[in-house]
Enzyme design. Structure first.
Site, PDB file in Angstrom:
ATOM      1  N   LYS A 162       0.999  -1.276  -0.067  1.00 26.86           N
ATOM      2  CA  LYS A 162       0.501  -0.134   0.230  1.00 26.86           C
ATOM      3  C   LYS A 162       0.815   1.319   0.053  1.00 26.86           C
ATOM      4  O   LYS A 162       1.500   1.591   0.986  1.00 26.86           O
ATOM      5  CB  LYS A 162      -0.850   0.038   1.325  1.00 26.86           C
ATOM      6  CG  LYS A 162      -2.142  -1.441   1.204  1.00 26.86           C
ATOM      7  CD  LYS A 162      -3.137  -0.962   0.058  1.00 26.86           C
ATOM      8  CE  LYS A 162      -3.997  -1.482   0.526  1.00 26.86           C
ATOM      9  NZ  LYS A 162      -5.029  -1.188  -0.499  1.00 26.86           N
ATOM     10  N   ASP A 243      -9.476  -0.279  -9.456  1.00 27.75           N
ATOM     11  CA  ASP A 243     -10.315  -1.112  -8.344  1.00 27.75           C
ATOM     12  C   ASP A 243     -11.025   0.265  -7.559  1.00 27.75           C
ATOM     13  O   ASP A 243     -13.006  -0.464  -8.402  1.00 27.75           O
ATOM     14  CB  ASP A 243      -9.186  -1.168  -7.842  1.00 27.75           C
ATOM     15  CG  ASP A 243      -9.981  -1.977  -6.142  1.00 27.75           C
ATOM     16  OD1 ASP A 243     -11.371  -1.992  -5.709  1.00 27.75           O
ATOM     17  OD2 ASP A 243      -9.216  -1.471  -4.653  1.00 27.75           O
TER      18      ASP A 243
HETATM   19 MG    MG Z   1      -7.402  -1.179  -3.652  1.00 25.77          MG
END
Ligand code: MG
Length: 359
Positions: A162, A243
């Site tokens: 992330k 996403d």
């Molecule tokens: Mg994502």
């Protein structure tokens, strides 16, 4: 098998470590569990976590949508009328995709139980084992490196880093972590909308020029910026995965038409359940676009439903279902087996969930 009662309650599981992305920091996995009961004594299980920054859904809004709006429309319905029930769920109200997902999976659970077969077989029976990545929360580089090495030690072969908060500095961050990892570990990068289109291109190109392989870069730019997403996709060779930009089948159709992304991330909480996810997956398949099955910070009920869906479909090329593994405990008895990098689907009817310990 007729639907006689629908009830909800909350499930709260503390996380092993806080979950940090460019969008939020969370310490507990909190969701609404849905139980759909029938006149035959069967129970279908569903679950929806509240991810307000992505879906707009909160625990009270999910509870009300299930108990006050969508649920009552399903009472008295015969479970074999799947098509009709699914349209009732999707059309009872707009938005509220998490509540719809929870009811949808509970109904699919019952539909498969009624036929006495596991749901993944009903949905295509493609495979009963899935390899998931492990998400590494956004933190200072030293901690991300330690967390990555620990995950590798635990057997994970694919890591999802992330990033998204450090702008151009994210390139150096990824590079530093990569240097410490064994060569055979595969990397996925998720910026959670954190970059501008030009910064994204600069970062990805820099990493590409240094020879750093990434399976894909996920949602580099704002969810609503389809042109920006396309700009990134057009200017790098690494695959770009949409996403937050893809909730509905219509979103997917538009992204595919624009060629704005190479891959699509299906999450049941975004699509509103398995029924629309099936359509989305087939649409992408028809255009040669592979999908990932992903999850929010969700517990073992919702992640089990996602795993069954992925087990049925050959167009799911990537799996990111680490939600249940991030929790300190798992109150769900039965369902898919989440033990590490491999998720196993059993042959128990439906989702295979026996009971849920109230938290
Ligand atoms: Mg994502």
């Amino acid at each position: 098998m007729k639907i006689t009662k629908i009830q909800t309650y909350r499930m709260c599981v503390p996380l092993k470590v806080p979950f940090r992305t460019a969008l939020r920091t969370v310490e507990n996995m909190e969701s609404v569990v849905v139980e759909v009961m029938t006149d035959t004594g069967h129970t279908g299980f569903g679950e929806a976590p509240a991810t307000a920054v992505i879906t707009g859904d909160t625990l009270p809004s999910i509870t009300w949508a299930v108990e006050g709006v969508i649920g009552p429309a399903l009472l008295g319905r015969e479970i074999t009328q799947l098509e009709e029930i699914m349209h009732l769920i999707q059309n009872a109200m707009v938005h509220n995709s998490s509540a719809k997902a929870a009811l949808d999976m509970a109904v699919y659970d019952l539909f498969a139980q009624n036929l006495n077969i596991p749901l993944w077989k009903l949905l295509g029976g493609y495979r009963n084992e899935l390899e998931t990545d492990m998400t590494i929360s956004e933190n200072p580089v030293k901690q991300m490196t330690e967390d990555s090495l620990r995950a590798v030690e635990e057997g994970y072969r694919i890591l999802k880093l992330k990033v998204g908060k450090s702008g151009i500095g994210d390139a150096e961050k990824v590079l530093q972590i990569r240097r410490e990892l064994p060569k055979d570990v595969r990397l996925r990068i998720d910026a959670n909308q954190g970059w501008t289109p030009k910064t994204a291109v600069r970062i990805i190109r820099e990493l590409e020029e240094l020879g750093l392989e990434m399976e894909f870069v996920e949602q580099p730019v704002s969810a609503g910026d389809r042109e920006g997403l396309k700009y990134v996709t057009d200017h790098v060779t690494t695959q770009i995965l949409a996403d937050e930009a893809v909730f509905s089948v219509r979103d997917a159709a538009e992204l595919i038409r624009m060629r704005a992304a190479d891959l699509l991330n299906i999450k049941l909480m975004k699509t509103g359940g398995i029924y629309p996810a099936q359509t989305l997956c087939s649409l992408a398949d028809a255009y040669g676009v592979k999908c990932m099955i992903g999850c929010m910070l969700e517990g073992a009920v919702a992640a089990t439903a996602a795993a069954h869906f992925a087990g049925g479909r050959s167009n799911i090329g990537y799996v990111d279902l680490d939600g249940p593994i991030l929790g300190k405990t798992n109150p769900v008895d039965g369902g898919a087996v989440f033990g590490g990098h491999l998720i196993r689907l059993t042959d128990a009817p439906g989702l295979g969930i026996r009971r849920i310990q109230r938290t």
